[in-house]
Design a protein around this motif. Sequence first.
Motif, PDB file in Angstrom:
ATOM      1  N   ARG A 135     -17.703  52.225 -22.577  1.00 54.06           N
ATOM      2  CA  ARG A 135     -16.758  51.247 -22.776  1.00 54.06           C
ATOM      3  C   ARG A 135     -16.917  50.223 -23.970  1.00 54.06           C
ATOM      4  O   ARG A 135     -16.276  50.141 -24.850  1.00 54.06           O
ATOM      5  CB  ARG A 135     -16.403  50.449 -21.385  1.00 54.06           C
ATOM      6  CG  ARG A 135     -15.313  49.282 -21.712  1.00 54.06           C
ATOM      7  CD  ARG A 135     -15.322  48.280 -20.358  1.00 54.06           C
ATOM      8  NE  ARG A 135     -14.749  49.302 -19.066  1.00 54.06           N
ATOM      9  CZ  ARG A 135     -15.401  49.396 -18.141  1.00 54.06           C
ATOM     10  NH1 ARG A 135     -16.457  48.830 -17.878  1.00 54.06           N
ATOM     11  NH2 ARG A 135     -14.781  50.100 -17.273  1.00 54.06           N
ATOM     12  N   ILE A 136     -18.401  49.789 -24.055  1.00 58.40           N
ATOM     13  CA  ILE A 136     -18.766  49.117 -25.438  1.00 58.40           C
ATOM     14  C   ILE A 136     -18.529  49.996 -26.522  1.00 58.40           C
ATOM     15  O   ILE A 136     -18.021  49.266 -27.585  1.00 58.40           O
ATOM     16  CB  ILE A 136     -20.252  48.570 -25.000  1.00 58.40           C
ATOM     17  CG1 ILE A 136     -19.989  47.294 -24.108  1.00 58.40           C
ATOM     18  CG2 ILE A 136     -20.627  47.742 -26.440  1.00 58.40           C
ATOM     19  CD1 ILE A 136     -21.266  46.787 -23.689  1.00 58.40           C
ATOM     20  N   VAL A 137     -19.050  51.081 -26.605  1.00 54.27           N
ATOM     21  CA  VAL A 137     -18.917  51.975 -27.757  1.00 54.27           C
ATOM     22  C   VAL A 137     -17.419  52.126 -28.189  1.00 54.27           C
ATOM     23  O   VAL A 137     -17.218  51.953 -29.138  1.00 54.27           O
ATOM     24  CB  VAL A 137     -19.784  53.291 -27.602  1.00 54.27           C
ATOM     25  CG1 VAL A 137     -19.546  54.268 -28.799  1.00 54.27           C
ATOM     26  CG2 VAL A 137     -21.302  52.979 -27.473  1.00 54.27           C
ATOM     27  N   GLY A 138     -16.738  52.496 -27.035  1.00 51.95           N
ATOM     28  CA  GLY A 138     -15.371  52.622 -27.596  1.00 51.95           C
ATOM     29  C   GLY A 138     -14.733  51.482 -28.237  1.00 51.95           C
ATOM     30  O   GLY A 138     -13.963  51.644 -29.111  1.00 51.95           O
ATOM     31  N   ALA A 139     -14.920  50.329 -27.475  1.00 55.79           N
ATOM     32  CA  ALA A 139     -14.613  49.032 -28.230  1.00 55.79           C
ATOM     33  C   ALA A 139     -14.937  48.823 -29.646  1.00 55.79           C
ATOM     34  O   ALA A 139     -14.348  48.490 -30.539  1.00 55.79           O
ATOM     35  CB  ALA A 139     -14.815  47.762 -27.185  1.00 55.79           C
ATOM     36  N   LEU A 140     -16.197  49.192 -29.915  1.00 58.00           N
ATOM     37  CA  LEU A 140     -16.929  48.988 -31.450  1.00 58.00           C
ATOM     38  C   LEU A 140     -16.115  49.987 -32.037  1.00 58.00           C
ATOM     39  O   LEU A 140     -15.965  49.497 -33.344  1.00 58.00           O
ATOM     40  CB  LEU A 140     -18.332  49.306 -30.978  1.00 58.00           C
ATOM     41  CG  LEU A 140     -19.072  48.260 -30.572  1.00 58.00           C
ATOM     42  CD1 LEU A 140     -20.674  48.914 -30.227  1.00 58.00           C
ATOM     43  CD2 LEU A 140     -19.378  47.050 -31.333  1.00 58.00           C
ATOM     44  N   LEU A 141     -15.783  51.285 -31.843  1.00 60.32           N
ATOM     45  CA  LEU A 141     -15.331  51.982 -32.660  1.00 60.32           C
ATOM     46  C   LEU A 141     -13.605  51.720 -33.049  1.00 60.32           C
ATOM     47  O   LEU A 141     -13.304  51.927 -34.094  1.00 60.32           O
ATOM     48  CB  LEU A 141     -15.390  53.379 -32.084  1.00 60.32           C
ATOM     49  CG  LEU A 141     -16.690  54.036 -32.062  1.00 60.32           C
ATOM     50  CD1 LEU A 141     -16.679  55.310 -31.276  1.00 60.32           C
ATOM     51  CD2 LEU A 141     -17.412  53.933 -33.391  1.00 60.32           C
ATOM     52  N   LYS A 142     -12.972  51.036 -31.912  1.00 60.92           N
ATOM     53  CA  LYS A 142     -11.755  50.627 -32.064  1.00 60.92           C
ATOM     54  C   LYS A 142     -11.835  49.396 -33.087  1.00 60.92           C
ATOM     55  O   LYS A 142     -10.839  49.323 -33.843  1.00 60.92           O
ATOM     56  CB  LYS A 142     -11.042  50.122 -30.732  1.00 60.92           C
ATOM     57  CG  LYS A 142     -10.426  51.284 -29.867  1.00 60.92           C
ATOM     58  CD  LYS A 142      -9.838  50.701 -28.880  1.00 60.92           C
ATOM     59  CE  LYS A 142      -8.756  51.995 -28.102  1.00 60.92           C
ATOM     60  NZ  LYS A 142      -8.048  51.466 -27.063  1.00 60.92           N
TER      61      LYS A 142
END
Length: 370
Positions: A135-142
């Motif tokens: 979830r955190i990595v996905g938010a960072l990439l977005k």
Amino acid sequence: MQIMNRKRRVWLVILAVGIAAAWIIFIKERFVMNELSPTVSFVQHHMTNPNGTLGTYLKDAPSEDADIVAGREALSESLGLWMQYAVAKNDQVLFEQGYDLLTTYFLMPQNYIAWKLDAEGTSHVTTNALGDDFRIVGALLKAADQWEQGREEKLATASDIVRTLTQSVRNKGYYVDFHDFANGHSPDTLSLVYVDLRALQAMEQHEMLEPGTYAKYESLLKSMPDDGLFYPKTFNVETKKYTYDDTINLIDQLIVANHLTATDRTPDKLIAFLKKEFNTRHRLPGQYKRSERIPAVSYESPSVYGLAILLAVQSGDPKWAKQLYNHMITMRSLDNAYPGGYVFDGNTHLFDNLFPLLGETELNKFLEKY
């Protein structure tokens, strides 16, 4: 003829008044829903520790078990949801605050994210939680794709986390629920709520995963069985078998269903069941007995409605999404001391505020397209 003209004029006036009234209601609804949610203010004023980390519970309580969250301890789960909200709301300032919390407190020297901190920001655990990491990595990439400022730094942080996951948090070629970085142990289970396909797709698109990794996990979800309605809880990476819980948690079911919307396997049976339950009971109990398909508890969870709204949005169903939203906010601000919060008996769990906040935000964005 004069009578006919008079009748026509009356009908035209009535029609005009009706259209004006409908337009006023539409504008009012759109304005109210697009205001900053009062839940944001509740989180910032009542769920935030002095160091900026997000407390899990409103009421403080001592930690008696390192494996169980208590009181004002902070979770990587909460941070990930907060960062997702900031991206969805296009609030770069709020996202940067979350990113600072990640790099200051949660990110350990070995580049894994501690799943839990005490209220002062110190980690007493040596494990991560895969779903929170995704979830955190996905938010960072977005965020990196959404805002130019700090893009390279966020991509580098995400890459470091993914590299650690790939090197350490795998068993038999699969990501698994966690890794204990103190003793080197990883389990043989992968909880299906952790198979965050959209995050995995973003990682692959940013060349942080080997080609074909996303397809592997997409296939895992597309080919998983169901019992005619409910999904399994875990996948064993050694035996390749799926297991079910006897008591079904709707939060888990809804998270898996939301993941499935990234594929061409739609969660139609679960959606139909939930719609029928909501229409019949006018509520969605938090847990069900799997074999009997009847509620196992009487309580409602705001998280269930937040996740169901997300599912309705992903499924392109604004009518159902608005029904769920209208019911969900009847559970908000019930305690006058905590406006905007989903507080019951003087306490609340943070995810019972963050999932509703995410659902509300995505619904607003969805309705803007109409």
